[in-house]
Design a protein around this motif. Structure first.
Motif, PDB file in Angstrom:
ATOM      1  N   GLY A 161       0.839  -1.194   0.000  1.00 53.28           N
ATOM      2  CA  GLY A 161       0.000   0.000   0.000  1.00 53.28           C
ATOM      3  C   GLY A 161       0.870   1.239   0.000  1.00 53.28           C
ATOM      4  O   GLY A 161       2.106   1.174   0.096  1.00 53.28           O
ATOM      5  N   GLY A 162       0.238   2.391  -0.107  1.00 53.56           N
ATOM      6  CA  GLY A 162       0.968   3.647  -0.086  1.00 53.56           C
ATOM      7  C   GLY A 162       1.238   4.109   1.339  1.00 53.56           C
ATOM      8  O   GLY A 162       0.511   3.773   2.282  1.00 53.56           O
ATOM      9  N   PHE A 163       2.314   4.886   1.522  1.00 53.13           N
ATOM     10  CA  PHE A 163       2.625   5.421   2.852  1.00 53.13           C
ATOM     11  C   PHE A 163       3.250   6.801   2.703  1.00 53.13           C
ATOM     12  O   PHE A 163       3.796   7.163   1.648  1.00 53.13           O
ATOM     13  N   ASP A 164       3.165   7.582   3.756  1.00 46.98           N
ATOM     14  CA  ASP A 164       3.943   8.812   3.868  1.00 46.98           C
ATOM     15  C   ASP A 164       4.328   9.011   5.327  1.00 46.98           C
ATOM     16  O   ASP A 164       3.638   8.556   6.245  1.00 46.98           O
ATOM     17  N   LEU A 165       5.459   9.656   5.528  1.00 48.54           N
ATOM     18  CA  LEU A 165       5.997   9.887   6.869  1.00 48.54           C
ATOM     19  C   LEU A 165       6.561  11.295   6.917  1.00 48.54           C
ATOM     20  O   LEU A 165       7.334  11.703   6.048  1.00 48.54           O
ATOM     21  N   VAL A 166       6.152  12.039   7.944  1.00 47.47           N
ATOM     22  CA  VAL A 166       6.603  13.417   8.136  1.00 47.47           C
ATOM     23  C   VAL A 166       7.122  13.564   9.561  1.00 47.47           C
ATOM     24  O   VAL A 166       6.425  13.171  10.514  1.00 47.47           O
ATOM     25  N   VAL A 167       8.320  14.118   9.710  1.00 49.20           N
ATOM     26  CA  VAL A 167       8.899  14.383  11.035  1.00 49.20           C
ATOM     27  C   VAL A 167       9.513  15.783  11.003  1.00 49.20           C
ATOM     28  O   VAL A 167      10.297  16.090  10.097  1.00 49.20           O
ATOM     29  N   TYR A 168       9.159  16.612  11.969  1.00 45.55           N
ATOM     30  CA  TYR A 168       9.723  17.961  12.015  1.00 45.55           C
ATOM     31  C   TYR A 168       9.681  18.490  13.443  1.00 45.55           C
ATOM     32  O   TYR A 168       8.857  18.065  14.255  1.00 45.55           O
ATOM     33  N   PRO A 169      10.573  19.413  13.784  1.00 45.77           N
ATOM     34  CA  PRO A 169      10.561  20.012  15.123  1.00 45.77           C
ATOM     35  C   PRO A 169       9.419  21.009  15.242  1.00 45.77           C
ATOM     36  O   PRO A 169       9.336  21.979  14.485  1.00 45.77           O
ATOM     37  N   GLY A 170       8.541  20.773  16.177  1.00 43.18           N
ATOM     38  CA  GLY A 170       7.410  21.665  16.390  1.00 43.18           C
ATOM     39  C   GLY A 170       7.641  22.570  17.581  1.00 43.18           C
ATOM     40  O   GLY A 170       8.771  22.966  17.888  1.00 43.18           O
ATOM     41  N   THR A 171       6.571  22.868  18.270  1.00 41.18           N
ATOM     42  CA  THR A 171       6.615  23.763  19.419  1.00 41.18           C
ATOM     43  C   THR A 171       6.459  22.962  20.703  1.00 41.18           C
ATOM     44  O   THR A 171       5.593  22.078  20.787  1.00 41.18           O
ATOM     45  N   VAL A 216       3.309  13.837  19.265  1.00 44.68           N
ATOM     46  CA  VAL A 216       4.094  15.023  19.607  1.00 44.68           C
ATOM     47  C   VAL A 216       4.837  14.716  20.907  1.00 44.68           C
ATOM     48  O   VAL A 216       4.204  14.449  21.931  1.00 44.68           O
ATOM     49  N   ARG A 217       6.155  14.742  20.853  1.00 41.25           N
ATOM     50  CA  ARG A 217       6.959  14.446  22.034  1.00 41.25           C
ATOM     51  C   ARG A 217       7.075  15.676  22.929  1.00 41.25           C
ATOM     52  O   ARG A 217       6.778  16.804  22.504  1.00 41.25           O
ATOM     53  N   PRO A 218       7.522  15.499  24.167  1.00 43.43           N
ATOM     54  CA  PRO A 218       7.652  16.654  25.069  1.00 43.43           C
ATOM     55  C   PRO A 218       8.605  17.723  24.543  1.00 43.43           C
ATOM     56  O   PRO A 218       8.444  18.900  24.866  1.00 43.43           O
TER      57      PRO A 218
END
Length: 260
Positions: A161-171, A216-218
């Motif tokens: 199947g199709g997949f997407d993954l997004v990781v970025y530094p948030g707030t 969302v991590r600490p």
């Protein structure tokens, strides 16, 4: 004859008296003649100098050695051990290539994937301090791209199947939620480490289904992953299977892995 006899008697009397006098004195050995004071000092001094010279030479043969330094045995390393330098691995969101390597390490034997799309994770916009702080002549400022994203196809247990993954530094302190209030099976919960997690399933047009997880991590890091039975988790492309290759529970285990 008489005179000779008398003379002998006289000598015997003298010897007797002499023996009587010496017998009363303590017996003493004759003293050796006094030796010259420097007669034996020279060889002794030479011997001491030789001994000192041998000891000094043993130290001087060792370069830069202080007295008392022990030389290393042949074959033994005399240099100090080199310090172990540990390199901190780059964060998963450093680039799409690093993100793909980290995903493969997390998946292990669970699944394989092929990346066909890559790009930044998100675009961060800077808003003015107040609506009136910017000049009317100043246009919108371009956003800054942060994080990384990859997309493509993923196969697990023979299902693709199709997949997407997004990781970025948030707030820091940011929370996640379901994409829509009416999403069936979407749940939001707080994890013991302070992270917030939203996971569920989204129905697409036709017979498409997409499983998703948002974390969302600490420290503010945002992790979003979609896996669908369609070529694109957004609902585009053909249907590739009866169901997504990974379940919601498997996506949660991937998102909360300590290998990121």
């Amino acid at each position: 004859m008489t005179d000779s006899r008398a003379l002998d008697d006289a000598f015997e009397e003298l010897e007797r008296r002499a023996d009587a006098v010496t017998a009363a004195r303590p017996f003493e050995l004759p003293r050796a003649p006094a030796s010259r004071p420097n007669a034996r000092l020279v060889p002794i001094a030479l011997a001491a100098a030789v001994v000192a010279g041998v000891a000094t030479g043993a130290v001087l043969l060792v370069p830069n050695a202080d007295p008392g330094t022990t030389t290393a045995r042949p074959g033994a390393s005399s240099s100090a051990p080199e310090p172990v330098v540990t390199t901190t691995p780059p964060p998963a969101h450093d680039s799409p290539e690093v993100l793909a390597e980290r995903l493969q390490a997390v998946l292990g034997d669970l699944a394989t994937f092929v990346v066909t799309e890559r790009g930044p994770g998100a675009t961060r916009m800077t808003l003015p301090a107040s609506p009136h702080s910017a000049s009317p002549d100043v246009g919108a400022q371009p956003g800054r791209q942060v994080g990384a994203s990859i997309g493509g196809t993923l196969t697990s247990a023979g299902v693709t199947g199709g997949f997407d993954l997004v990781v970025y530094p948030g707030t820091t302190g940011e929370r996640v939620g379901c994409g829509a209030p009416d999403e069936p099976g979407c749940t939001v919960r707080d994890l013991p480490d302070g992270s917030t997690l939203a996971a569920g399933q989204v129905a697409l047009e036709g017979s498409g289904v997409t499983n998703e997880v948002k974390l969302v991590r600490p420290d503010g890091l945002v992790f979003i992953m979609h896996v669908s039975n369609r070529q694109s988790p957004k609902g585009l492309g053909p249907v590739l299977g009866a169901h997504p290759p990974l379940t919601v529970e498997q996506l949660v285990a991937i998102a909360t892995s300590d290998r990121w």
